[in-house]
Design a protein around this motif. Structure first.
Motif, PDB file in Angstrom:
ATOM      1  N   ARG A  28      -7.285  -6.495   9.044  1.00  0.00           N
ATOM      2  CA  ARG A  28      -7.288  -7.615   8.107  1.00  0.00           C
ATOM      3  C   ARG A  28      -5.886  -7.932   7.609  1.00  0.00           C
ATOM      4  O   ARG A  28      -5.456  -9.100   7.582  1.00  0.00           O
ATOM      5  CB  ARG A  28      -8.204  -7.288   6.915  1.00  0.00           C
ATOM      6  N   ALA A  29      -5.130  -6.910   7.237  1.00  0.00           N
ATOM      7  CA  ALA A  29      -3.811  -7.126   6.647  1.00  0.00           C
ATOM      8  C   ALA A  29      -2.818  -7.697   7.657  1.00  0.00           C
ATOM      9  O   ALA A  29      -2.019  -8.580   7.334  1.00  0.00           O
ATOM     10  CB  ALA A  29      -3.285  -5.819   6.063  1.00  0.00           C
ATOM     11  N   TYR A  30      -2.865  -7.201   8.894  1.00  0.00           N
ATOM     12  CA  TYR A  30      -1.917  -7.694   9.889  1.00  0.00           C
ATOM     13  C   TYR A  30      -2.297  -9.084  10.382  1.00  0.00           C
ATOM     14  O   TYR A  30      -1.421  -9.864  10.777  1.00  0.00           O
ATOM     15  CB  TYR A  30      -1.782  -6.703  11.040  1.00  0.00           C
ATOM     16  N   ALA A  31      -3.572  -9.406  10.340  1.00  0.00           N
ATOM     17  CA  ALA A  31      -3.980 -10.779  10.626  1.00  0.00           C
ATOM     18  C   ALA A  31      -3.399 -11.724   9.576  1.00  0.00           C
ATOM     19  O   ALA A  31      -2.984 -12.848   9.900  1.00  0.00           O
ATOM     20  CB  ALA A  31      -5.503 -10.885  10.667  1.00  0.00           C
ATOM     21  N   GLU A  32      -3.347 -11.275   8.338  1.00  0.00           N
ATOM     22  CA  GLU A  32      -2.716 -12.059   7.274  1.00  0.00           C
ATOM     23  C   GLU A  32      -1.227 -12.219   7.544  1.00  0.00           C
ATOM     24  O   GLU A  32      -0.661 -13.321   7.394  1.00  0.00           O
ATOM     25  CB  GLU A  32      -2.941 -11.390   5.914  1.00  0.00           C
ATOM     26  N   LEU A  33      -0.568 -11.129   7.961  1.00  0.00           N
ATOM     27  CA  LEU A  33       0.859 -11.210   8.310  1.00  0.00           C
ATOM     28  C   LEU A  33       1.083 -12.206   9.441  1.00  0.00           C
ATOM     29  O   LEU A  33       2.050 -12.974   9.428  1.00  0.00           O
ATOM     30  CB  LEU A  33       1.377  -9.836   8.740  1.00  0.00           C
ATOM     31  N   HIS A  34       0.202 -12.166  10.428  1.00  0.00           N
ATOM     32  CA  HIS A  34       0.320 -13.097  11.553  1.00  0.00           C
ATOM     33  C   HIS A  34       0.181 -14.537  11.072  1.00  0.00           C
ATOM     34  O   HIS A  34       0.947 -15.426  11.486  1.00  0.00           O
ATOM     35  CB  HIS A  34      -0.733 -12.779  12.611  1.00  0.00           C
ATOM     36  N   HIS A  35      -0.786 -14.773  10.210  1.00  0.00           N
ATOM     37  CA  HIS A  35      -1.002 -16.120   9.674  1.00  0.00           C
ATOM     38  C   HIS A  35       0.238 -16.623   8.944  1.00  0.00           C
ATOM     39  O   HIS A  35       0.554 -17.823   8.984  1.00  0.00           O
ATOM     40  CB  HIS A  35      -2.204 -16.109   8.725  1.00  0.00           C
ATOM     41  N   LEU A  36       0.974 -15.723   8.314  1.00  0.00           N
ATOM     42  CA  LEU A  36       2.184 -16.089   7.578  1.00  0.00           C
ATOM     43  C   LEU A  36       3.420 -16.163   8.464  1.00  0.00           C
ATOM     44  O   LEU A  36       4.505 -16.509   7.993  1.00  0.00           O
ATOM     45  CB  LEU A  36       2.413 -15.079   6.444  1.00  0.00           C
ATOM     46  N   GLY A  37       3.275 -15.791   9.741  1.00  0.00           N
ATOM     47  CA  GLY A  37       4.392 -15.888  10.674  1.00  0.00           C
ATOM     48  C   GLY A  37       5.242 -14.642  10.794  1.00  0.00           C
ATOM     49  O   GLY A  37       6.330 -14.692  11.393  1.00  0.00           O
ATOM     50  N   PHE A  38       4.764 -13.509  10.286  1.00  0.00           N
ATOM     51  CA  PHE A  38       5.548 -12.272  10.326  1.00  0.00           C
ATOM     52  C   PHE A  38       5.039 -11.268  11.359  1.00  0.00           C
ATOM     53  O   PHE A  38       5.652 -10.215  11.525  1.00  0.00           O
ATOM     54  CB  PHE A  38       5.556 -11.594   8.948  1.00  0.00           C
ATOM     55  N   ALA A  39       3.951 -11.551  12.030  1.00  0.00           N
ATOM     56  CA  ALA A  39       3.424 -10.633  13.045  1.00  0.00           C
ATOM     57  C   ALA A  39       3.132 -11.427  14.309  1.00  0.00           C
ATOM     58  O   ALA A  39       2.649 -12.569  14.240  1.00  0.00           O
ATOM     59  CB  ALA A  39       2.172  -9.919  12.554  1.00  0.00           C
ATOM     60  N   HIS A  40       3.423 -10.819  15.460  1.00  0.00           N
ATOM     61  CA  HIS A  40       3.338 -11.541  16.723  1.00  0.00           C
ATOM     62  C   HIS A  40       2.731 -10.663  17.813  1.00  0.00           C
ATOM     63  O   HIS A  40       2.838  -9.434  17.764  1.00  0.00           O
ATOM     64  CB  HIS A  40       4.731 -11.997  17.161  1.00  0.00           C
ATOM     65  N   SER A  41       2.145 -11.323  18.786  1.00  0.00           N
ATOM     66  CA  SER A  41       1.613 -10.625  19.956  1.00  0.00           C
ATOM     67  C   SER A  41       2.251 -11.193  21.215  1.00  0.00           C
ATOM     68  O   SER A  41       2.574 -12.379  21.283  1.00  0.00           O
ATOM     69  CB  SER A  41       0.085 -10.782  20.041  1.00  0.00           C
ATOM     70  N   VAL A  42       2.451 -10.314  22.195  1.00  0.00           N
ATOM     71  CA  VAL A  42       2.838 -10.724  23.543  1.00  0.00           C
ATOM     72  C   VAL A  42       1.709 -10.276  24.459  1.00  0.00           C
ATOM     73  O   VAL A  42       1.308  -9.106  24.429  1.00  0.00           O
ATOM     74  CB  VAL A  42       4.181 -10.098  23.973  1.00  0.00           C
TER      75      VAL A  42
END
Length: 217
Positions: A94-108
Motif C-alpha cells: 500500500r505504501a509503495y503504491a502511494e509513493l508510485h502515485h506521487l512519482g517517487f517509485a518506479h518499475s522496469v
C-alpha cells in the motif's frame, strides 16, 4: 502496528539511510533497517556479462516502465524457487503504491508478448535510486530489467544505486558493500543532484550505453 506507513515517512527514512521491511506476508508489522554494511552497485563500474549484452541487444523482451507497478510488486512478493515467505506485506504494498502515485517509485518491466515475465521496482529521490526487489519468470528477464534500469540512471545522471544487501546474483554486476558512514556520504552527494527518472529511454541512449562496454571488455 502503532503508526501508518506513509509516503512522507518513507521519503524521510530513505534520505537518512533507513528503509523498511515487513516481518512476513501475513504480519503487518514493519522493521526499520540501517545495515552496518550497505550494498550498492557503482554506476561507473557496472558490469554486463557479454552473453547478457547479446540478450539485451536481441530484444527478446519488450521493456516498459511504470505501466503496472503494483503487479511488479506483487510478483516480487510471490514465492519462487523455494522461497516460502516475503517481506513485502500488504502495508508495504500500500505504501509503495502511494509513493508510485506521487512519482517517487518506479518499475522496469520485461514483457513477452502480453505476459509480464520479469522486472524490478525501487524508489527514486533526487540522484539516488533505491532498488527494492526483482523477480523473473523467464531466463534473464530480471537481469535485462536491471540493465535497462542502470542505462536509465546513467542517462539521467544519477549518482547512487542502492541495493541494500549484497547477493551472489548481484555480485556478477559489480555490487560491493560499503560501511554505513561511507554510504551516508554517497547518499548525501546523490541527494544534491537534480535528476528525474526517465520512464522512456531513447533507443539511441541504450545503444550508446551498451556500446560503451565494447571498449572496456
Amino acid at each position: 502496528m502503532e503508526y501508518r506507513l506513509t509516503a512522507e515517512l518513507l521519503l524521510r527514512a530513505y534520505t537518512t539511510g533507513m528503509f523498511p521491511m515487513g516481518k512476513s506476508l501475513g504480519d503487518s508489522d514493519i522493521v526499520w533497517v540501517d545495515p552496518e554494511l550497505r550494498g550498492i552497485l557503482p554506476l561507473d563500474r557496472f558490469y554486463i556479462p557479454r552473453r547478457l549484452r547479446r540478450t539485451v541487444r536481441n530484444r527478446r523482451f519488450e521493456i516498459r516502465a511504470d505501466t503496472t507497478f503494483t503487479a511488479v510488486m506483487k510478483s516480487c512478493a510471490t514465492p519462487w524457487r523455494g522461497r516460502r515467505d516475503t517481506w513485502i506485506n500488504n502495508e508495504i504494498l500500500r505504501a509503495y503504491a502511494e509513493l508510485h502515485h506521487l512519482g517517487f517509485a518506479h518499475s522496469v518491466e520485461c514483457w513477452l508478448e502480453d505476459d509480464l515475465v520479469g522486472g524490478l521496482y525501487g524508489v527514486s529521490i533526487a540522484g539516488a535510486f533505491f532498488g527494492e526487489s526483482m523477480f523473473t519468470r523467464k531466463t534473464d528477464a530480471s537481469k535485462v530489467a536491471l540493465v535497462h534500469l542502470v542505462a536509465r540512471l546513467d542517462h539521467a545522471g544519477y549518482r547512487l544505486l542502492d541495493i541494500q544487501f549484497i547477493t551472489d546474483h548481484l555480485k556478477q554486476f559489480g555490487a560491493v558493500a560499503v560501511p554505513r558512514h561511507e554510504y551516508r556520504i554517497l547518499l548525501q552527494n546523490a541527494l544534491a543532484v537534480n535528476a528525474t527518472f526517465p520512464v522512456n529511454l531513447p533507443e539511441e541512449a541504450l545503444a550508446d550505453y551498451l556500446q560503451s562496454f565494447t571498449h572496456t571488455s
